[in-house]
Write a protein that holds these residues in place. Structure first.
Motif, mmCIF file in Angstrom:
data_model
loop_
_atom_site.group_PDB
_atom_site.id
_atom_site.type_symbol
_atom_site.label_atom_id
_atom_site.label_comp_id
_atom_site.label_asym_id
_atom_site.label_seq_id
_atom_site.Cartn_x
_atom_site.Cartn_y
_atom_site.Cartn_z
ATOM 1 N N GLY A 163 0.773 2.951 16.649
ATOM 2 C CA GLY A 163 2.342 3.208 15.352
ATOM 3 C C GLY A 163 1.460 3.707 14.187
ATOM 4 N N HIS A 164 2.030 3.199 12.954
ATOM 5 C CA HIS A 164 1.339 4.815 12.533
ATOM 6 C C HIS A 164 0.871 4.014 10.950
ATOM 7 C CE1 HIS A 164 4.610 3.463 9.775
ATOM 8 N NE2 HIS A 164 5.959 3.488 10.347
ATOM 9 N N TYR A 165 0.436 5.216 9.950
ATOM 10 C CA TYR A 165 -0.429 4.069 9.202
ATOM 11 C C TYR A 165 0.675 3.622 7.746
ATOM 12 C CZ TYR A 165 -3.075 3.343 4.420
ATOM 13 O OH TYR A 165 -3.200 3.474 3.661
ATOM 14 N N GLU A 166 0.304 2.825 7.492
ATOM 15 C CA GLU A 166 1.350 1.850 6.412
ATOM 16 C C GLU A 166 0.419 2.043 4.924
ATOM 17 O OE1 GLU A 166 3.425 0.693 6.714
ATOM 18 O OE2 GLU A 166 4.437 0.642 8.995
ATOM 19 N N LEU A 167 1.405 2.357 3.951
ATOM 20 C CA LEU A 167 0.058 2.064 2.968
ATOM 21 C C LEU A 167 0.322 0.608 2.225
ATOM 22 C CD1 LEU A 167 2.270 4.265 0.283
ATOM 23 C CD2 LEU A 167 0.162 4.911 1.165
ATOM 24 N N PRO A 168 -0.420 0.147 1.466
ATOM 25 C CA PRO A 168 -1.229 -0.890 0.894
ATOM 26 C C PRO A 168 -0.307 -0.987 0.264
ATOM 27 C CG PRO A 168 -2.745 0.622 -0.455
ATOM 28 C CD PRO A 168 -1.849 1.575 0.900
ATOM 29 N N ASP A 169 -0.055 -2.823 0.281
ATOM 30 C CA ASP A 169 0.951 -3.506 -1.169
ATOM 31 C C ASP A 169 0.755 -3.610 -2.235
ATOM 32 O OD1 ASP A 169 3.118 -4.030 1.227
ATOM 33 O OD2 ASP A 169 2.060 -5.554 1.969
ATOM 34 N N ARG A 170 -0.448 -3.468 -2.496
ATOM 35 C CA ARG A 170 -1.177 -3.706 -4.003
ATOM 36 C C ARG A 170 -2.688 -2.059 -3.939
ATOM 37 N NH1 ARG A 170 -0.025 -8.600 -5.357
ATOM 38 N NH2 ARG A 170 -0.891 -8.119 -7.737
ATOM 39 N N CYS A 171 -2.478 -2.016 -5.184
ATOM 40 C CA CYS A 171 -2.725 -0.622 -5.487
ATOM 41 C C CYS A 171 -4.511 -1.044 -5.407
ATOM 42 C CB CYS A 171 -2.924 -0.084 -7.197
ATOM 43 S SG CYS A 171 -4.207 1.311 -7.255
ATOM 44 N N PRO A 172 -5.306 0.157 -4.393
ATOM 45 C CA PRO A 172 -6.349 0.794 -3.777
ATOM 46 C C PRO A 172 -7.516 -0.070 -5.151
ATOM 47 C CG PRO A 172 -5.922 1.481 -3.461
ATOM 48 C CD PRO A 172 -4.503 1.349 -3.710
ATOM 49 N N VAL A 173 -6.859 0.206 -6.658
ATOM 50 C CA VAL A 173 -8.319 0.318 -7.979
ATOM 51 C C VAL A 173 -7.698 -0.271 -7.933
ATOM 52 C CG1 VAL A 173 -8.845 2.127 -9.607
ATOM 53 C CG2 VAL A 173 -7.897 3.074 -7.567
ATOM 54 N N CYS A 174 -6.705 -1.260 -8.156
ATOM 55 C CA CYS A 174 -6.742 -2.483 -10.026
ATOM 56 C C CYS A 174 -6.170 -3.054 -9.247
ATOM 57 C CB CYS A 174 -5.951 -1.635 -11.063
ATOM 58 S SG CYS A 174 -4.335 -1.689 -10.806
ATOM 59 N N ASP A 175 -5.707 -2.881 -7.675
ATOM 60 C CA ASP A 175 -5.039 -4.787 -7.391
ATOM 61 C C ASP A 175 -3.316 -4.903 -7.610
ATOM 62 O OD1 ASP A 175 -5.503 -6.224 -4.699
ATOM 63 O OD2 ASP A 175 -5.754 -8.046 -6.440
ATOM 64 N N SER A 176 -3.074 -4.272 -8.655
ATOM 65 C CA SER A 176 -1.609 -4.251 -8.945
ATOM 66 C C SER A 176 -0.672 -3.918 -7.866
ATOM 67 C CB SER A 176 -1.472 -3.424 -10.487
ATOM 68 O OG SER A 176 -2.017 -3.952 -11.221
ATOM 69 N N PRO A 177 0.324 -4.568 -7.943
ATOM 70 C CA PRO A 177 1.746 -4.489 -6.832
ATOM 71 C C PRO A 177 1.750 -2.716 -7.029
ATOM 72 C CG PRO A 177 1.765 -6.559 -8.235
ATOM 73 C CD PRO A 177 1.136 -5.731 -8.749
ATOM 74 N N VAL A 178 2.517 -3.054 -5.514
ATOM 75 C CA VAL A 178 3.275 -1.087 -5.720
ATOM 76 C C VAL A 178 4.455 -1.524 -5.205
ATOM 77 C CG1 VAL A 178 2.959 0.120 -3.606
ATOM 78 C CG2 VAL A 178 0.556 -0.202 -4.485
ATOM 79 N N GLU A 179 5.016 -0.641 -6.081
ATOM 80 C CA GLU A 179 6.050 -0.870 -5.294
ATOM 81 C C GLU A 179 6.780 0.754 -4.963
ATOM 82 O OE1 GLU A 179 8.259 -0.557 -9.290
ATOM 83 O OE2 GLU A 179 7.493 -3.068 -9.800
ATOM 84 N N ARG A 180 8.175 1.052 -4.553
ATOM 85 C CA ARG A 180 8.342 1.596 -3.760
ATOM 86 C C ARG A 180 9.793 2.286 -4.334
ATOM 87 N NH1 ARG A 180 7.160 2.602 2.043
ATOM 88 N NH2 ARG A 180 8.923 3.858 1.568
ATOM 89 N N ASP A 181 9.607 3.559 -4.366
ATOM 90 C CA ASP A 181 10.796 4.627 -5.188
ATOM 91 C C ASP A 181 11.341 5.980 -3.943
ATOM 92 O OD1 ASP A 181 13.238 5.518 -6.643
ATOM 93 O OD2 ASP A 181 11.525 6.450 -8.115
ATOM 94 N N PRO A 216 11.015 7.949 -0.973
ATOM 95 C CA PRO A 216 9.705 8.286 -0.565
ATOM 96 C C PRO A 216 8.905 7.920 -0.612
ATOM 97 C CG PRO A 216 10.762 10.139 -1.210
ATOM 98 C CD PRO A 216 11.938 8.469 -1.387
ATOM 99 N N MET A 217 8.384 7.537 -2.133
ATOM 100 C CA MET A 217 7.009 7.578 -3.098
ATOM 101 C C MET A 217 6.798 5.943 -3.040
ATOM 102 S SD MET A 217 7.839 11.145 -5.419
ATOM 103 C CE MET A 217 9.080 10.364 -5.796
ATOM 104 N N ALA A 218 5.266 6.185 -3.230
ATOM 105 C CA ALA A 218 4.974 4.770 -3.706
ATOM 106 C C ALA A 218 3.913 5.009 -5.331
ATOM 107 C CB ALA A 218 4.296 3.654 -2.571
ATOM 108 N N PHE A 219 4.412 3.477 -5.627
ATOM 109 C CA PHE A 219 4.017 3.745 -7.216
ATOM 110 C C PHE A 219 2.846 2.899 -7.578
ATOM 111 C CE2 PHE A 219 7.026 6.949 -7.370
ATOM 112 C CZ PHE A 219 6.490 7.865 -8.476
ATOM 113 N N CYS A 220 1.707 2.934 -8.231
ATOM 114 C CA CYS A 220 1.049 1.473 -8.722
ATOM 115 C C CYS A 220 1.311 0.932 -9.875
ATOM 116 C CB CYS A 220 -0.306 1.752 -8.956
ATOM 117 S SG CYS A 220 -1.295 0.442 -9.636
ATOM 118 N N THR A 221 1.727 -0.384 -9.725
ATOM 119 C CA THR A 221 2.455 -1.242 -11.552
ATOM 120 C C THR A 221 1.219 -1.112 -12.230
ATOM 121 O OG1 THR A 221 3.013 -3.240 -10.121
ATOM 122 C CG2 THR A 221 4.420 -1.756 -9.601
#
Length: 694
Positions: A419-437, A439-444
């Motif tokens: 398979g392929h790498y999957e981005l985490p569901d939570r920010c690796p720095v602050c553990d906030s949820p990650v939202e997709r926009d 093709p991009m993903a953002f820490c909330t």
């Protein structure tokens, strides 16, 4: 003492099956504490030897940690600290500089080549001089070579190679490396000077780079750079936190010498000195060449970087007869590997969090040569591209450099994963949820995320923000790491004493920064809006928003309650207006802005220009002006039709330099042939166009 001693357990309870349920410190007498401390030191040294030199530990890591923590506790409570104690590995007070020390014996370079013909010529020279010999073949480590001197078994000093005759005394840093024994074991020579290679294991390097990327720091290019940068840190506690190790591979001088190099290497583990398990003795040069070829095939499976093999004459008598040149020993030769080119393996994936919260996956690579540059990371761009290329950790990939600058993964050459790498569901720095926009993903997490915070402070103080020239990327990182900046607002609480306590800060640099910060308490509205780092809102858009709203209060109210009003502003459409609204809707962002506003009062602006006398010209200001603040000067020229930007370029017409001007802007002005005006010349220019400062 060694585990070979059958009575070891009776003498020291911490050697085998040690207890970890310790009696309370308050119940120990000083005499009891001293006895426990000596036993713990002895046991920990022995456990270190078993772990590092013999790769044969007899206790679990958790048990070792408990013993180490107990020793630290007893040394602290009973004031029993000692330079020889294993606890010295945790570091110490920072140094101001390193002393220069002469080596016990010259640490020369090694003659080398990647051509087999040159290796055979080396062998012919050796046999012409001393006859047939046996060779000891070793990996050529790609780390930092150092001298380690032991006197009566105690580590006396550790010195970098330097120019081969003298180097920097980095003993305090070397003491923090687990595989460097503070005291030798067994029947060691009274005096022993060793050459060793300090290196950063591949897995430790990738983990450390991952941490640096996630903290927003620049990663190291390769393990050797990471090692060299670490061993020369002035703060030993920084060295203690990084994953360094060492192989010992040559006796430089000793009170007792063996007849052969092989015999020396065999004895070193008895002293607690770690050697490499890939060393082989061969009968002739054909055996050495075969060793090199086999090691080249095994190269990627090793947990340390090597760039070839070293072929050494085994006999000490033959070595003495062969002698040395001014640069290298005649009894050794390095058979180099060809550089890795373009194709490499993905060792890990780190996720970098940008100023706007965007998550960017970065492939951490086994270092590879791409166009003459060593590359250890490459962009994976976004989740959609990762999925399209089916990229994952463990895959062999081809790396290219976009525009000959930015490395990226072009394609998967061989799958080493599923398979392929999957981005985490939570920010690796602050553990906030990650939202997709798309093709991009953002820490909330907004400005409550440390990664976004660091970059937000850099942006706030940067050219597109309030232009605090004494506060660049390195300074911001240093202040954040020191705990002096936990929010943008903390800039305004910085104190001179706290700055002077940091490495690299002097009276003048601290004073300049504090003056810059003080002058920024009443910034132009446009600069302040831009400095907040609202996504899609740069200096030009901020200027239009400032002219439309007139005050920060009006701008924020529109952003929070009536974003449609902003859509009619030049450079602001539906998307930008919605982004501004979302920025202020974030509780974390709102809290940070509120904190800054306790210290800062953005100035209101006039919505109409005064004139167009300076239309078509662009100004940049640096330093402090006497008659008006730099911000007032910017507003003045803009009110008369000019542009005021924060950085010098070929489009700049004038750089106005006041007191303590920035050196970078002056250098850029000279490079772009931009006139530099002192304040008097600036006043004269304004007067010539009919603009009165009064």
């Amino acid at each position: 003492m060694s585990f070979a001693d059958e009575n070891a357990d009776e003498d020291n309870p911490y050697l085998r099956n040690p207890p970890t349920d310790f009696e309370p410190v308050a119940e120990l007498s000083e005499g009891d504490a001293r006895q426990r401390v000596e036993q713990l030191r002895e046991a920990i040294r022995e456990h270190d030897r078993r772990y590092y030199a013999e790769s044969d530990p007899v206790i679990a890591d958790r048990t070792y940690d408990a013993l180490f923590a107990r020793l630290e506790e007893l040394e602290r409570e009973f004031e029993l600290a000692h330079p020889d104690s294993p606890t010295r590995r945790v570091g110490g007070e920072p140094l101001e500089e390193f002393d220069t020390v002469e080596h016990v014996a010259p640490m020369l370079s090694i003659d080398n080549s990647g051509a087999e013909t040159d290796v055979r010529e080396f062998d012919e020279r050796v046999r012409r001089a001393v006859g047939d010999v046996r060779y000891v073949c070793e990996p050529k480590f790609d780390g930092v070579s150092m001298e380690f001197v032991y006197d009566e078994g105690r580590l006396e000093r550790a010195v970098t190679r330097g120019d081969g005759h003298e180097g920097d005394d980095v003993t305090r840093n070397a003491r923090t490396i687990g595989s460097v024994p503070q005291h030798l074991h067994g029947d060691y020579p009274e005096f022993l000077a060793m050459r060793g290679e300090v290196y950063m294991p591949k897995d430790g390097f990738q983990a450390h780079n991952r941490e640096r990327i996630e903290r927003g720091e620049e990663p190291f290019a390769n393990p050797r750079n990471a090692t060299a940068g670490t061993i020369r840190q002035l703060d030993p506690s920084v060295v203690a936190e990084r994953p360094l190790a060492v192989f010992f591979f040559d006796v430089l001088e000793a009170s007792e010498l063996e007849d052969t190099h092989r015999a020396e290497l065999e004895r070193l583990p008895e002293f607690g000195l770690r050697t490499n398990d890939r060393v082989e003795v061969v009968d002739d040069i054909d055996g050495a060449i075969d060793y090199r070829d086999r090691l080249l095939e095994a190269r990627d499976d090793l947990d340390y970087e090597i760039d070839g093999v070293v072929i050494k004459v085994d006999s000490r008598d033959a070595r003495e007869e062969l002698g040395r040149t001014a640069r290298h020993d005649r009894w050794a030769f390095a058979y180099k590997f060809p550089a890795r080119a373009e194709v490499t393996t993905i060792a890990d994936v780190a996720v970098q969090v940008g100023r706007t919260g965007r998550l960017t996956p970065v492939a951490l690579l086994e270092p590879v040569d791409v166009g003459g540059v060593t590359v250890s990371r490459a962009s994976l761009h976004n989740p959609e591209e990762i999925a399209a290329k089916n990229v994952n950790v463990g895959d062999t990939v081809r790396v290219q450099r976009a525009g000959d600058v930015i490395p990226y993964v072009e394609e998967v050459v061989e799958k080493g994963s599923e398979g392929h790498y999957e981005l985490p569901d939570r920010c690796p720095v602050c553990d906030s949820p990650v939202e997709r926009d798309g093709p991009m993903a953002f820490c909330t997490g907004g400005l409550g995320c440390d990664a976004q915070l660091r970059r937000s402070i850099e942006y706030y103080a940067g050219d597109d923000g309030l232009d605090l020239e004494g506060l660049g990327e390195k300074s911001v990182r240093q202040l954040v790491d020191a705990g002096l900046l936990e929010s943008v607002a903390d800039l305004y609480d910085l104190e001179r004493a706290a700055l002077l306590a940091l490495e690299g800060w002097g009276e003048q640099s601290a004073e300049n920064l504090l003056e810059e910060i003080e002058d920024s308490r009443e910034p132009p509205l446009a600069d302040f809006i831009s400095a907040l780092g609202i996504p899609l809102v740069g200096p030009t858009t901020a200027r239009e928003l400032a002219r439309e709203c007139g005050s920060f209060e009006a701008f924020r109210e529109a952003a929070e309650t009536d974003p449609v009003r902003l859509e009619g502003v030049d450079d602001v459409g539906e998307t930008v207006a919605e982004t501004i609204h979302e920025f202020f809707a974030s509780e974390a962002n709102a809290a940070v802005v509120d904190g800054v506003l306790e210290h800062v009062s953005p100035r209101t602006v006039e919505t109409a220009a005064t004139g167009d006398e300076l239309a078509g010209t662009t100004f940049v200001f640096t330093g402090s002006l006497d008659e008006l603040t730099r911000d007032e000067a910017q507003e003045l020229v803009e009110a008369h039709g000019a542009n005021a930007t924060s950085s010098v370029s070929g489009n700049t017409d004038f750089l106005v330099a006041g007191t303590n001007p920035g050196a970078t802007k002056q250098a850029d002005a000279r490079d772009n042939d931009v006139p530099i005006l002192e304040e008097d010349a600036f006043r004269s220019l304004l007067a010539e166009t009919g603009i009165d400062l009064e």
